[in-house]
Design a protein around this motif. Sequence first.
Motif, PDB file in Angstrom:
ATOM      1  N   LYS A 466       1.434   3.191  -1.561  1.00 44.54           N
ATOM      2  CA  LYS A 466       2.344   4.463  -1.519  1.00 44.54           C
ATOM      3  C   LYS A 466       0.849   5.487  -0.707  1.00 44.54           C
ATOM      4  CE  LYS A 466       6.833   3.776  -3.173  1.00 44.54           C
ATOM      5  NZ  LYS A 466       7.565   4.168  -2.733  1.00 44.54           N
ATOM      6  N   GLN A 467       1.384   6.353   0.144  1.00 44.56           N
ATOM      7  CA  GLN A 467       0.485   7.585   0.333  1.00 44.56           C
ATOM      8  C   GLN A 467       1.026   8.483   0.886  1.00 44.56           C
ATOM      9  OE1 GLN A 467      -1.261   7.121   4.411  1.00 44.56           O
ATOM     10  NE2 GLN A 467      -3.245   6.439   3.041  1.00 44.56           N
ATOM     11  N   GLN A 494       0.794  12.737 -15.567  1.00 36.16           N
ATOM     12  CA  GLN A 494      -0.188  11.969 -16.763  1.00 36.16           C
ATOM     13  C   GLN A 494      -0.302  10.246 -15.941  1.00 36.16           C
ATOM     14  OE1 GLN A 494      -1.532  12.245 -19.593  1.00 36.16           O
ATOM     15  NE2 GLN A 494      -0.734  14.237 -19.337  1.00 36.16           N
ATOM     16  N   LEU A 495       0.918  10.346 -14.715  1.00 37.94           N
ATOM     17  CA  LEU A 495       0.769   8.718 -14.250  1.00 37.94           C
ATOM     18  C   LEU A 495      -0.966   8.360 -13.146  1.00 37.94           C
ATOM     19  CD1 LEU A 495       4.575   8.263 -13.862  1.00 37.94           C
ATOM     20  CD2 LEU A 495       3.095   7.279 -15.524  1.00 37.94           C
ATOM     21  N   PHE A 496      -0.652   9.494 -13.365  1.00 37.62           N
ATOM     22  CA  PHE A 496      -1.468   9.660 -11.443  1.00 37.62           C
ATOM     23  C   PHE A 496      -3.039  10.393 -12.061  1.00 37.62           C
ATOM     24  CE2 PHE A 496       2.325  10.398 -10.099  1.00 37.62           C
ATOM     25  CZ  PHE A 496       2.752   9.629  -8.934  1.00 37.62           C
ATOM     26  N   THR A 569      -4.212   7.334  -2.505  1.00 40.24           N
ATOM     27  CA  THR A 569      -3.409   6.171  -2.355  1.00 40.24           C
ATOM     28  C   THR A 569      -3.046   5.063  -3.490  1.00 40.24           C
ATOM     29  OG1 THR A 569      -4.320   6.218   0.442  1.00 40.24           O
ATOM     30  CG2 THR A 569      -3.648   4.034  -0.072  1.00 40.24           C
ATOM     31  N   PHE A 570      -2.436   4.945  -3.577  1.00 44.44           N
ATOM     32  CA  PHE A 570      -2.174   4.085  -4.719  1.00 44.44           C
ATOM     33  C   PHE A 570      -1.176   2.996  -5.008  1.00 44.44           C
ATOM     34  CE2 PHE A 570       0.644   7.216  -4.502  1.00 44.44           C
ATOM     35  CZ  PHE A 570       2.053   6.998  -5.434  1.00 44.44           C
ATOM     36  N   LYS A 571      -1.250   1.673  -5.616  1.00 44.49           N
ATOM     37  CA  LYS A 571      -0.045   1.177  -5.467  1.00 44.49           C
ATOM     38  C   LYS A 571       0.819   0.862  -7.362  1.00 44.49           C
ATOM     39  CE  LYS A 571      -3.359  -2.302  -6.364  1.00 44.49           C
ATOM     40  NZ  LYS A 571      -4.014  -3.958  -6.537  1.00 44.49           N
ATOM     41  N   ILE A 582      -1.751   2.770 -10.341  1.00 47.88           N
ATOM     42  CA  ILE A 582      -2.767   2.147  -9.331  1.00 47.88           C
ATOM     43  C   ILE A 582      -3.699   2.621  -8.629  1.00 47.88           C
ATOM     44  CG2 ILE A 582      -4.035  -0.672 -10.030  1.00 47.88           C
ATOM     45  CD1 ILE A 582      -1.885   0.049 -12.290  1.00 47.88           C
ATOM     46  N   GLN A 583      -4.912   2.255  -8.742  1.00 50.03           N
ATOM     47  CA  GLN A 583      -5.281   2.521  -7.576  1.00 50.03           C
ATOM     48  C   GLN A 583      -5.885   1.393  -6.805  1.00 50.03           C
ATOM     49  OE1 GLN A 583      -7.363   6.083  -7.841  1.00 50.03           O
ATOM     50  NE2 GLN A 583      -6.805   5.052  -4.907  1.00 50.03           N
ATOM     51  N   SER A 584      -5.063   1.698  -5.397  1.00 49.05           N
ATOM     52  CA  SER A 584      -5.672   0.721  -4.277  1.00 49.05           C
ATOM     53  C   SER A 584      -6.861   0.271  -4.126  1.00 49.05           C
ATOM     54  CB  SER A 584      -4.610   1.509  -2.957  1.00 49.05           C
ATOM     55  OG  SER A 584      -4.596   0.686  -1.879  1.00 49.05           O
TER      56      SER A 584
END
Length: 584
Positions: A466-467, A494-496, A569-571, A582-584
């Motif tokens: 995702k971006q 909190q998720l980010f 940008t993350f997963k 999760i960090q991409s």
Amino acid sequence: MSDACTGDACRTLNFNVGVLGHVDSGKTSLAKALSSTASTAAFDKNPQSRERGITLDLGFSSFTVDLPDHLREESGCRDYDNLQFTLVDCPGHASLIRTIIGGAQIIDLMLLVVDVVKGLQTQTAECLLIGEFTCPRMVVILNKTDLLAPEKRQAAIDKMTKRMHKTLESTRFKDAPVIAVAAKPGGPEAAEAEQPQGISTLIELLKSQTYLPRRDPSGPLLMAVDHCFSIRGQGTVMTGTVLQGALSLNDMVEIPALKVTRKVKSIQMFRRPVSRAIQGDRVGVCVTQFDPKLLERGLVCSPGSLHTLHAAIISVRKIGYFRGTLATRSKFHISVGHETVMARASFFGLPPSSSPSEPSGPQSQETGSLPDPVETSFDFEREYLFQEEYALGKLGASTHPEQWTLLEFEKPVTCPALCLVIGSKLDTDIHANTCRLAFHGRLLEGFEDKGYAESVLPRLRLYKTKQREGQVERVTDDYTVIGRNLFKKETNLQLFMGLKVALSTGEAGIIEGGFGQSGKFKIRVPEGLCAGTKQLLSSSKKKAKGGSKTEPSKEDEASHSQPVSICLTFKRYVFDPHKKMIQS
């Protein structure tokens, strides 16, 4: 075979030959011409078959010849005396391709029957594709040569032979022999006195094409049952082919689809009683206290060796002749084992940085098929990238990236591991000149738990990338900025927390948490803001220091917004119950 076997069957090598082709190409007539002994279901004994004049089910028959010299040398200590060809007459009608797929999985060699007058037709091509997935050798039969004018017959046969060789040159059957016959001169209504033409030559050709199939009697029994009927005073007979393992008198066998076990009372191979059968043998197995109406077609196995699956992960290769896309969330007809059921497919592959990105081994550019799958198991420890559809190879490439699909069945299926899986669009117009076979693969992992979505799928590290983009609103100090428009007001920040972001000015930051109640957030820039960035944001910073006691309106924010954007940008794992980013 075992010394416990009785009769001549102990010294007979069974070789399964599939007879496939388009409807009315003369497959059944060819099987009749070749065979000397017919089983119960052979030659269209189904009343509907006789009424409609087409094969509606698998038919079986056989003929026996002396063992060819090349097989005698290969067999060595097995010392077979003769060779039995078991013919599997598969239906060719367009709407019955489910049965073709079921029959094709138990053959050692394929006879592709082509009407020499009509040539290659759509369903003939589909049969050819199925053959590519299921057997190593093929013989092409140009049938109905009696319909050609005598003075033009040989020229027409030569022309069709060249055309077939051209068609086959991009397949695994590029060296397949082509032979012309007339299995039933004069057509189905002709007198029985009419002798078939070219059959003796065909038998010699078949003998030369045989090989010693791998017959391994070890491991659990797996038998594909294609017919079931009762004999008064004896019991119920299940006819089929032993796909793996061995079967002996008094063994207990399980019918997993019905969850029942029965004892083997007797075994026959084309009316000859035997005490044991092994992989590759065509047999009739008699059991007691079983209603034949409960099982027309299916699998029989050693008790506890097969399991019923609600979903599965398979390796997947698209069939090049299929014109549609393989889209995630689409439904396909899935043929697996002896069943065809609807299933929803989700496609995924390796991340771009993973290797190898392309499968190894020979591959047909047209069909996208592999002679044998590379994988024998599925690795849950790897990460996989979610795909909206099957990914094709680069332009001009003959291979596609390595890919898999999750199949979620509409009703449970019973099948062995590593079995062939074929996905089709069988609801396509049968009169359309288009291939309905979409993809094929091997079953690598099956899920027996009906609640697999909660119990098993979280193990699958399948993610989406995702971006998101937002803007820097203002600076609070040299190491901290406030951002906006990246999250909604109701988003759980909190998720980010802890994820890295990039500013359009080049700095890297980390999300530290929320700021206020409107979805704004605080970013920590560990290396500090550069002078140019601080200058760009100075107007917002001055406004913040101005001591405004009211929140600025949206119009005010827009008028004072600065050209510094934030990119995140993350997963997100598709099946993660906690929905953690999760960090991409």
